[in-house]
Write an enzyme that holds these catalytic residues in place. Sequence first.
Site, PDB file in Angstrom:
ATOM      1  N   SER A 253     -10.660  13.022  -1.486  1.00  9.45           N
ATOM      2  CA  SER A 253     -10.841  13.373  -0.056  1.00  9.45           C
ATOM      3  C   SER A 253      -9.751  13.249   0.700  1.00  9.45           C
ATOM      4  CB  SER A 253     -11.748  12.299   0.677  1.00  9.45           C
ATOM      5  OG  SER A 253     -11.019  11.224   0.794  1.00  9.45           O
ATOM      6  N   LYS A 254      -9.449  14.181   1.673  1.00  6.14           N
ATOM      7  CA  LYS A 254      -8.318  14.286   2.536  1.00  6.14           C
ATOM      8  C   LYS A 254      -7.917  12.766   3.204  1.00  6.14           C
ATOM      9  CE  LYS A 254      -6.123  16.879   6.096  1.00  6.14           C
ATOM     10  NZ  LYS A 254      -6.206  17.076   7.384  1.00  6.14           N
ATOM     11  N   ARG A 255      -8.803  12.194   3.428  1.00  6.59           N
ATOM     12  CA  ARG A 255      -8.579  10.749   4.070  1.00  6.59           C
ATOM     13  C   ARG A 255      -7.751   9.801   3.358  1.00  6.59           C
ATOM     14  NH1 ARG A 255     -13.078   8.011   5.072  1.00  6.59           N
ATOM     15  NH2 ARG A 255     -14.403  10.239   5.365  1.00  6.59           N
ATOM     16  N   ASN A 256      -7.999  10.011   1.822  1.00  3.32           N
ATOM     17  CA  ASN A 256      -7.251   9.309   1.054  1.00  3.32           C
ATOM     18  C   ASN A 256      -5.759   9.644   0.535  1.00  3.32           C
ATOM     19  OD1 ASN A 256      -9.249   7.562   0.680  1.00  3.32           O
ATOM     20  ND2 ASN A 256     -10.214   8.438  -0.989  1.00  3.32           N
ATOM     21  N   GLY A 257      -5.299  10.646   1.331  1.00  6.88           N
ATOM     22  CA  GLY A 257      -4.185  11.386   1.112  1.00  6.88           C
ATOM     23  C   GLY A 257      -3.891  11.695  -0.471  1.00  6.88           C
TER      24      GLY A 257
END
Length: 488
Positions: A253-257
């Site tokens: 996910s984008k959130r976890n970079g």
Amino acid sequence: MKKIRTRFAPSPTGYMHIGNLRTALFEYLIAKHENGDFLLRIEDTDQERKVEGAVDIIYETMREVGLHHDEGPDIGGDFGPYVQSERLPMYKEYADRLVELGGAHYCFCSEEAVEKQRKECELINKAFKYDDPCKHISLEEARKRIESGEPYVVRQTIRHDGATYFDDEVYGRIEVDNDILDESVLLKSDGYPTYNFANIIDDHTMGITHVVRGNEYLSSTPKYNLVYQAYGWDIPTYVHVPPVMKDDHQKLSKRNGDASFQDLVKKGYLPQAILNYIALLGWAPESEQEIYTLQELIEIFDIKRISKSPAIFDINKLTWMNGMYLRAMSLDEFHELALPYYDGVIQSDVDLKAVSKILQQRVEVLTQIPEMIDFIDALPEYDIEMYIHKKMKTTYEIALKALQASEKALADLNDWSSEESVHEVLLALPAQLEMKNGQVLWPVRTALSGKQFTPGGAIEIAHILGKDEALRRIAVGIQKLEAAVHES
Ligand code: GLU
């Protein structure tokens, strides 16, 4: 045989998800393996999600990894426009035709009415399928209402009986009862198509032979095929690919970079290594070989070897592969890449090329560089116990003797221009002192770097630091060791 044409159809979201890039790679490889065409199409029908500059990120990524398209918004081609928002009149025309063919109908229901049904379904835990009263409006009346300015959408019409099936290249035969297929909106009231419609019109009118996309589209593909059939069009070959996951349960996910190509480049990974690694996510070559150029991948790529199971993105594997790429470069190339990482870390006047030379053998990811070379400008504080090396049976006494002898020998050496002269001097010592090589080199490296792990050994580091600094650090080591020997 028809010329193979594939397309990469990203939505401009502002970053390149690794799963999408992997899809692009597979599309590219499938086309190029057969000397076919690879197209780029921008799917921007979701105007609310539009992000400034997002299309440039797509171009840039494709350029960086070397996936060159044959047709696209920036270079044109015979099947344009290649941006969906520039194709609106065409979708409208095709939607009207589909209504005439019985594959769709005009729907005047308000969003609230649809929402209400959705909620009701939710309450009784039933899969939502809109039961559209507008299906019963005659075409004549519907056209009148449209003419009078009433807002409308075009909704797919699906007969309830029978089943639809197709053969996916990866997942095999997929069959669904028509009865469970939702009659989704194809053209919205603002004239924009939904993905459900645009993908069909575009793939057909652009002559796409192989539709390669994520397996989340697998279940709606039968619906799309009904539209193809209504128009009397050939159904393309479908290649649905498994998702790229972080682990067994979570998607990247984008959130976890950790999900985007840009994130990985920022973390110091090379575009070519990333591309090589993602080729192996959900696809496996026949041989054990893991390092491939793009050209080699084109030659060996085979759709039949794409797997159905989710692929796990293993950052350690990518890190290993990145290291392989770094070591395979010429020193000049590596030096060029490493230079920005010396900024602000090395200010002293050392030979940076020599630093690159020792780093190239060690670094796996470029961002590791600052931490690996932080001892060059200034000797860090270090613990005296670092001189003890159990396996080499190095004691404080042995380390002290080694440093004293090294100090003397290096002080006599005047030519520091090459590593070889330092090498000769230091490697003459173990025999003279009746010690093992490590019993001399370990203490010297410790004194020079103050670190347990360094790129390069005592000789390379001494050469980089230069005579004065090397001797100064050895003197510090001697002082520390003398105190320790004295105490014990
Ligand atoms: N725009 C879609 C996406 O980004 C593309 C799906 C497809 O390749 O058809 O998911």
